[in-house]
Design a protein around this motif. Structure first.
Motif, PDB file in Angstrom:
ATOM      1  N   LYS A  67       7.636   9.318   5.852  1.00 14.25           N
ATOM      2  CA  LYS A  67       6.328   9.048   5.218  1.00 14.25           C
ATOM      3  C   LYS A  67       5.395  10.252   5.363  1.00 14.25           C
ATOM      4  CE  LYS A  67       7.894   4.932   4.578  1.00 14.25           C
ATOM      5  NZ  LYS A  67       9.301   5.181   4.687  1.00 14.25           N
TER       6      LYS A  67
ATOM      7  N   SER B 196      19.004   1.799   6.887  1.00  9.96           N
ATOM      8  CA  SER B 196      17.613   2.076   7.216  1.00  9.96           C
ATOM      9  C   SER B 196      17.035   3.027   6.183  1.00  9.96           C
ATOM     10  CB  SER B 196      17.544   2.708   8.606  1.00  9.96           C
ATOM     11  OG  SER B 196      16.252   3.138   8.867  1.00  9.96           O
ATOM     12  N   GLY B 197      15.774   2.828   5.836  1.00 10.77           N
ATOM     13  CA  GLY B 197      15.111   3.728   4.912  1.00 10.77           C
ATOM     14  C   GLY B 197      15.342   3.396   3.459  1.00 10.77           C
TER      15      GLY B 197
ATOM     16  N   GLU C 166      10.702  -2.698   0.466  1.00 14.75           N
ATOM     17  CA  GLU C 166       9.621  -2.502   1.436  1.00 14.75           C
ATOM     18  C   GLU C 166       9.457  -1.024   1.779  1.00 14.75           C
ATOM     19  OE1 GLU C 166       8.787  -3.713   6.021  1.00 14.75           O
ATOM     20  OE2 GLU C 166       9.594  -5.276   4.720  1.00 14.75           O
ATOM     21  N   ASP C 167      10.567  -0.327   2.004  1.00 12.67           N
ATOM     22  CA  ASP C 167      10.497   1.098   2.313  1.00 12.67           C
ATOM     23  C   ASP C 167      10.006   1.890   1.104  1.00 12.67           C
ATOM     24  OD1 ASP C 167      11.100   3.291   4.267  1.00 12.67           O
ATOM     25  OD2 ASP C 167      12.349   3.928   2.581  1.00 12.67           O
TER      26      ASP C 167
ATOM     27  N   ASP D 141       6.819   4.329   0.952  1.00 13.93           N
ATOM     28  CA  ASP D 141       6.913   5.712   0.482  1.00 13.93           C
ATOM     29  C   ASP D 141       5.857   5.988  -0.582  1.00 13.93           C
ATOM     30  OD1 ASP D 141       9.032   6.248   2.160  1.00 13.93           O
ATOM     31  OD2 ASP D 141      10.559   6.102   0.591  1.00 13.93           O
TER      32      ASP D 141
END
Length: 129
Positions: A51, A94-95, A99-100, A104
């Motif tokens: 981020k 992950s990532g 939601e991610d 971002d």
């Protein structure tokens, strides 16, 4: 009269074209800023730093001017859209995921708005970045 009209027309054309040249120059510089931030992100490979690098790349590009802000938005949106495609193949990684992707985009917009990208900087990230 024709000479006067021709001079006015030429000055208008040159004025508009010079604005386009500056916009394209800003966009190229902004794209380079985004590339540098993403390269640093891959090199750092630091947990939770993505981020920060999104915000920093967008911030640096937007500081170039309208062309840089435009390039940052186009590149950020393209990266997010390509990530959505790869999410189909990386379940549970992950990532990834909606939601991610939303987080971002918030970091991207934060940087483009001129706010300090260090807001997203994780503790312990080396000073090199």
């Amino acid at each position: 009269m024709k000479l006067f009209t021709g001079l006015i027309f030429c000055s208008l054309v040159l004025g508009v074209s010079s604005e386009w040249y500056s916009f394209l120059g800003e966009a190229a510089q902004g794209a380079w800023d985004m590339w540098r931030a993403y390269s640093d992100m891959r090199e750092a490979n630091y947990i939770g730093a993505d981020k920060y690098f999104h915000a920093r790349g967008n911030y640096d590009a937007a500081q170039r001017g309208p062309g840089g802000a435009w390039a940052a938005k186009v590149i950020s949106d393209a990266r997010e859209n390509s990530q959505r495609v790869t999410d189909f193949f990386r379940h549970g990684s992950s990532g990834h995921g909606a939601e991610d992707s939303k987080a971002d985009q918030e970091a991207n917009e934060w940087g483009r708005s001129g706010k300090d990208p260090n807001h997203f900087r994780p503790a312990g990230l080396p000073d090199k970045y």
